[in-house]
Design a protein around this motif. Structure first.
Motif, PDB file in Angstrom:
ATOM      1  N   LEU A   1       2.760   1.552 -13.560  1.00  0.00           N
ATOM      2  CA  LEU A   1       3.787   1.028 -12.666  1.00  0.00           C
ATOM      3  C   LEU A   1       3.666   1.649 -11.286  1.00  0.00           C
ATOM      4  O   LEU A   1       3.330   2.825 -11.137  1.00  0.00           O
ATOM      5  N   PRO A   2       3.965   0.863 -10.250  1.00  0.00           N
ATOM      6  CA  PRO A   2       3.963   1.416  -8.887  1.00  0.00           C
ATOM      7  C   PRO A   2       4.975   2.541  -8.765  1.00  0.00           C
ATOM      8  O   PRO A   2       6.048   2.514  -9.370  1.00  0.00           O
ATOM      9  N   ALA A   3       4.627   3.543  -7.970  1.00  0.00           N
ATOM     10  CA  ALA A   3       5.530   4.687  -7.777  1.00  0.00           C
ATOM     11  C   ALA A   3       6.756   4.261  -6.995  1.00  0.00           C
ATOM     12  O   ALA A   3       6.687   3.388  -6.135  1.00  0.00           O
TER      13      ALA A   3
ATOM     14  N   GLY B   1       6.877  -6.822  -6.548  1.00  0.00           N
ATOM     15  CA  GLY B   1       5.960  -6.657  -5.431  1.00  0.00           C
ATOM     16  C   GLY B   1       4.519  -6.907  -5.820  1.00  0.00           C
ATOM     17  O   GLY B   1       3.741  -7.487  -5.038  1.00  0.00           O
ATOM     18  N   LEU B   2       4.127  -6.480  -7.030  1.00  0.00           N
ATOM     19  CA  LEU B   2       2.763  -6.752  -7.503  1.00  0.00           C
ATOM     20  C   LEU B   2       2.521  -8.245  -7.665  1.00  0.00           C
ATOM     21  O   LEU B   2       1.412  -8.746  -7.390  1.00  0.00           O
TER      22      LEU B   2
ATOM     23  N   GLU C   1      13.173 -12.029  -9.075  1.00  0.00           N
ATOM     24  CA  GLU C   1      13.709 -10.688  -8.851  1.00  0.00           C
ATOM     25  C   GLU C   1      15.019 -10.439  -9.589  1.00  0.00           C
ATOM     26  O   GLU C   1      15.421  -9.285  -9.751  1.00  0.00           O
TER      27      GLU C   1
ATOM     28  N   ASP D   1      12.421  -5.282 -12.120  1.00  0.00           N
ATOM     29  CA  ASP D   1      11.781  -4.136 -11.488  1.00  0.00           C
ATOM     30  C   ASP D   1      11.120  -4.545 -10.163  1.00  0.00           C
ATOM     31  O   ASP D   1      10.246  -5.425 -10.141  1.00  0.00           O
ATOM     32  N   GLN D   2      11.532  -3.905  -9.081  1.00  0.00           N
ATOM     33  CA  GLN D   2      11.048  -4.289  -7.760  1.00  0.00           C
ATOM     34  C   GLN D   2       9.567  -3.978  -7.568  1.00  0.00           C
ATOM     35  O   GLN D   2       8.881  -4.667  -6.820  1.00  0.00           O
ATOM     36  N   GLY D   3       9.083  -2.942  -8.245  1.00  0.00           N
ATOM     37  CA  GLY D   3       7.662  -2.643  -8.144  1.00  0.00           C
ATOM     38  C   GLY D   3       6.805  -3.748  -8.726  1.00  0.00           C
ATOM     39  O   GLY D   3       5.793  -4.158  -8.130  1.00  0.00           O
ATOM     40  N   ILE D   4       7.197  -4.275  -9.901  1.00  0.00           N
ATOM     41  CA  ILE D   4       6.427  -5.362 -10.516  1.00  0.00           C
ATOM     42  C   ILE D   4       6.578  -6.642  -9.702  1.00  0.00           C
ATOM     43  O   ILE D   4       5.613  -7.388  -9.513  1.00  0.00           O
TER      44      ILE D   4
END
Length: 415
Positions: free
Chosen positions: A413-415, A337-338, A209, A332-335
């Protein structure tokens, strides 16, 4: 369409094949940037890219790209994967190479799967990540992200007196594309941890992260050369002793801190370097790292203040040269999380973590959402022939990369 896993045998064979390219007469793996040995590694990587049916592109700083853009795919910003294939002197076979080869493997698997991506997918091998021949390290990705002028980088003089641009031309990897010609939608880098945390905790996957800030400085202390037997201690201007005090100061300060701060003196040279002569000059490097920018600045200030005091107490001259300075990076927190979800879906434990080493991802994060995946390093050993990651962990990490790429290629990418 059935989702697949990567071809484990192919990935492991490529890692070991590339790991034999660049062995010196003593059997050490030495594939320094833009060297003859690295040319052989680059040539092999390009062959594998072409075998996978990807288009090859090389930019002016020598970064290599394998581009998958199926017919009908719009000219969207690509999803970028990769790492590097240059090494330090006496390297292991996984650092960097694992990420570049896994990126290629993920693309090949998705092609075989029949995936119709919403955007191009590209694998990259960045030039001179290690910095073992040319400084700074992570040069290819830094230039690509616009953090260093390409012409200035090409004019860099190496440790052996060579000029990077001339060497890239000589080995056939001075490309025509301007660095940054592909601006990525997102970037993901798979890498061995190069540290002991995952192995110690028995966790096979790390979702990185953030990445530590890095401060590199070269310190020069000047005193007086004099006879080691006839000069009283109280009358010495001993550059060697003053340098030793800096080493102890850095070590004790880091040990006393309850933060992740680390400090290292990795290079030191005395002059005149004679056993019975008091050193008149000591030159050494200081490597400071912390994932928090404010703390990193505090450590730099503490060192500056100590050097001022030391100069007075030891009656020595002290000068400092800045070698490199990179701020901490938040991925990137969205990635991230993926990555965690992909690990869960494959029944694998995963933990969030900080990278203690620098990587190309920290440079690409300047221009695109980025993240990293770590797999365990046995004993935390890297930059060493004993560097080792178990095959099952290598395959697991590549499958996590594959699943994240598949998700991003379909939905972005996640929203």
């Amino acid at each position: 369409m059935t989702a697949r896993s990567i071809d484990a045998a192919r990935l492991l064979w490529r890692i070991r094949t590339l790991g034999e390219i660049g062995r010196d007469s003593d059997g050490r793996l030495v594939r320094l940037a833009a060297s003859d040995a690295e040319k052989l590694g680059r040539d092999q990587f390009v062959v594998w890219i072409e075998d996978a049916g990807l288009a090859v592109a090389v930019d002016r700083i020598g970064n290599i790209f394998g581009i998958w853009k199926p017919d009908g795919v719009a000219d969207e910003a690509p999803l970028l994967l990769g790492s590097h294939i240059d090494t330090v002197i006496g390297a292991g076979i996984y650092d960097g190479c694992y990420g570049a080869l896994s990126g290629l493997e993920a693309i090949e698997t998705l092609k075989a799967e029949g995936l119709a991506p919403s955007r191009p997918i590209v694998v990259a091998a960045f030039t001179n990540e290690e910095g073992a021949r040319y400084a700074p390290d992570m040069m290819g990705s830094l230039v690509y992200a616009g953090g260093l002028d390409v012409d200035a980088a090409l004019a860099t003089i190496g440790t052996d007196g060579t000029i990077l641009g001339q060497e890239l031309e000589r080995i056939g990897y001075a490309g025509e594309h301007e660095p940054g010609f592909l601006r990525p939608h997102a970037y993901i880098e798979l890498h061995i941890e190069q540290g002991p945390v995952l192995e110690r905790e028995g966790i096979p996957v790390g979702a990185v992260e953030d990445l530590q800030g890095i401060s590199w400085q070269r310190v020069t202390i000047t005193g007086d050369a004099n006879h080691a037997g006839t000069t009283p201690i109280s009358m010495r201007r001993d550059a060697g002793h003053a340098a030793a005090r800096v080493v102890i100061f850095l070590r004790e300060r880091a040990k006393a801190s309850n933060t992740p701060t680390v400090a290292t003196v990795g290079c030191m040279r005395f002059e005149p370097d004679v056993i019975n002569v008091i050193p008149s000059r000591a030159t050494f490097t200081v490597d400071l790292r912390d994932p928090d920018e404010d703390r990193l600045r505090e450590e730099e200030t503490a060192l500056t203040n100590f050097l001022e005091i030391l100069s007075t107490e030891e009656q020595v001259g002290i000068s400092v040269e800045r070698l490199a300075r990179f701020e901490p990076v938040k991925f990137d927190q969205g990635i991230v999380g993926l990555i965690e979800k992909a690990a869960r879906d494959r029944g694998l434990a995963c933990r969030r973590m900080t990278s203690g080493a620098g990587h190309d991802a920290q440079m690409i994060a300047r221009i695109a959402p980025s993240a990293m995946i770590f797999v365990p390093s046995i004993g935390g050993i890297s930059h060493n022939p004993r560097e080792y990651t178990a095959d099952e962990d290598l395959v697991a990490g590549a499958n996590i990369l594959l699943d994240v790429v598949r998700q991003l290629a379909k939905e972005g990418l996640p929203a």
